[in-house]
Write an enzyme that holds these catalytic residues in place. Sequence first.
Site, PDB file in Angstrom:
ATOM      1  N   ASN A   1      40.860   3.767 -48.815  1.00 58.35           N
ATOM      2  CA  ASN A   1      40.465   4.797 -47.805  1.00 58.35           C
ATOM      3  C   ASN A   1      40.426   3.900 -46.453  1.00 58.35           C
ATOM      4  O   ASN A   1      41.552   3.374 -46.246  1.00 58.35           O
ATOM      5  CB  ASN A   1      39.539   5.789 -48.015  1.00 58.35           C
ATOM      6  CG  ASN A   1      38.234   5.203 -48.705  1.00 58.35           C
ATOM      7  OD1 ASN A   1      38.086   4.279 -49.552  1.00 58.35           O
ATOM      8  ND2 ASN A   1      37.098   5.225 -48.030  1.00 58.35           N
ATOM      9  N   ASP A   2      39.244   4.178 -45.835  1.00 59.47           N
ATOM     10  CA  ASP A   2      39.317   3.388 -44.377  1.00 59.47           C
ATOM     11  C   ASP A   2      39.850   1.924 -44.190  1.00 59.47           C
ATOM     12  O   ASP A   2      39.557   1.084 -45.038  1.00 59.47           O
ATOM     13  CB  ASP A   2      37.771   3.442 -43.701  1.00 59.47           C
ATOM     14  CG  ASP A   2      37.135   4.748 -44.317  1.00 59.47           C
ATOM     15  OD1 ASP A   2      37.650   5.511 -44.632  1.00 59.47           O
ATOM     16  OD2 ASP A   2      35.765   4.664 -44.049  1.00 59.47           O
TER      17      ASP A   2
ATOM     18  N   LEU B   1      42.732   3.289 -55.344  1.00 59.30           N
ATOM     19  CA  LEU B   1      42.448   4.314 -54.016  1.00 59.30           C
ATOM     20  C   LEU B   1      42.161   3.498 -52.883  1.00 59.30           C
ATOM     21  O   LEU B   1      41.045   2.635 -53.017  1.00 59.30           O
ATOM     22  CB  LEU B   1      41.445   5.299 -54.550  1.00 59.30           C
ATOM     23  CG  LEU B   1      41.222   6.084 -53.325  1.00 59.30           C
ATOM     24  CD1 LEU B   1      40.861   7.697 -54.066  1.00 59.30           C
ATOM     25  CD2 LEU B   1      40.049   5.868 -52.626  1.00 59.30           C
TER      26      LEU B   1
HETATM   27  C1  FRU Z   1      34.714   7.287 -44.491  1.00 64.17           C
HETATM   28  C2  FRU Z   1      33.783   6.861 -45.292  1.00 64.17           C
HETATM   29  C3  FRU Z   1      32.774   6.031 -44.850  1.00 64.17           C
HETATM   30  C4  FRU Z   1      32.356   5.080 -45.911  1.00 64.17           C
HETATM   31  C5  FRU Z   1      33.398   5.075 -46.824  1.00 64.17           C
HETATM   32  C6  FRU Z   1      33.228   4.953 -48.051  1.00 64.17           C
HETATM   33  O1  FRU Z   1      35.940   7.709 -44.942  1.00 64.17           O
HETATM   34  O2  FRU Z   1      33.050   8.173 -46.069  1.00 64.17           O
HETATM   35  O3  FRU Z   1      31.959   6.628 -44.087  1.00 64.17           O
HETATM   36  O4  FRU Z   1      31.873   3.927 -45.093  1.00 64.17           O
HETATM   37  O5  FRU Z   1      34.256   6.202 -46.185  1.00 64.17           O
HETATM   38  O6  FRU Z   1      34.420   4.663 -48.935  1.00 64.17           O
END
Ligand code: FRU
Length: 465
Positions: free
Chosen positions: A25-26, A23
């Site tokens: 994310n950011d 997965l």
């Molecule tokens: C945003 C977040 C951030 C954190 C990260 C963890 O999507 O929640 O605040 O650092 O993802 O994966």
Amino acid sequence: MLDGAVEKSNYPLSYHITPLKGLLNDPNGLIQFKGKYHVFYQWNPYGTVHENKTWGHVVSTDLVKWERRDIALAPSEDYDRDGIYSGSAVVHDEKLYLFYTGNVVEEDGTKNSYQCVAVSIDGETFEKKGPIFQHPAGYTRHVRDPKVWYDESDQQWYLIVGAQTVQEEGTALVYCSPDLAEWTLQGELLRAPEIEKLQQRGYMWECPDLIYLDGHWIFLYSPQGIEEVDNRYQNIFQSVYVTLKKEEDSFILENEEMKEIDWGFEFYAPQSFLSDDGRRIMYAWMGVMEPEMEQSMPTIAEGWAHALTIPRSLSFKDGILKQQPVVELEALRKDRSVFSLEQDWKQQLSSGGTELIFQFDELAEPFALQFLQTTSLHYEDHTLSLTRQRWLDQKMESRSIYLPDGLRHLRIYVDGSSLEIFVNDGAAVATARFFEAGDSFVTYKGKNKGLASCYELCGNDSFIR
Ligand code: FRU
């Protein structure tokens, strides 16, 4: 490196940054270092849930062709043992500095966070240097996502980090440093009473990014706990911006309206960086979803989840943050087909992606654009609406935007299961994932003066795997 679940996907993305498996994310640590673009991203390489966060890493010389690198940062120390959370990068003295949040879950289940730094000489291997300051008093352990930059005018480094007060309200803290080593807390970005002027506060601000763009200070952040208002803030979490004015040693609001950076469904945690040629380029996670929607995404069964948006170049004019696909993406264009907008037409979507450009000679009249069977863009009475079928329960859902000056131009990037719609030269943007099986085509129905160009893209060559 052909062990990727993403390689065999039925919902492939070609030129977007995806995880090989697991997965994503950011976007994290966006930077140009010694001539190469580095994009890091939140990555759980072991599964499609939000655990085991590391920093995945890809490298490019042109923002189009990417090479995968080994994991840049993985949990290893007491201060980051349960996750390398989001953060940013700067270059100083020819070294690459990565600032991140170390996530720690104590034995009793309580969480801790540490703002940390790691340094690299070659951009390939990173040496952890540990936490850079004490946890600030008056804030819960929800302090994370440090974004660092150098301010030429006062010749020092700044760091902004998302935070939550002990009253459980969202905020952001600003630190400064002469040397990236000693950090001093300056205070909250928006102090009372300024912060109370915001229309809504939310309970936590994630991924803050403070930029100076075209003569304005713009604060981009991802607040959690914002209530829906009319057709805004309809997603589980939002990414918004406000414009600020710099005072002596703090900021005040120039415009307190929390404008959505993107009016679509999946767009979260954007981060920007300055390229060597002075452009402000932004990536975002495509994107946060309600947990049930995320876990019912068809790619979960394939062992991977999510992608980053395409890189977008930012500008600011007439109070509006504009986003345009970076010019480098034009290198993806292959064959072009041109259609009149006066009659209906249908065009095959290409596996390497498709770019559609609509140039209306006059302000657009009603029309509909359909992607496969159930995903559509509809325009009528100054309102542009994007509708798709929820893969969780097959219900239809829409997002829309009112365009006071009408619609003149549309640019749409379609890549397998993603849509990025740039309206009126990027004055408004909608991003979404959609999962539909079957013949892949786009259909136009309408009577308008103007032309559509459909480019078949060669995104299949984007990753050297
Ligand atoms: C945003 C977040 C951030 C954190 C990260 C963890 O999507 O929640 O605040 O650092 O993802 O994966």
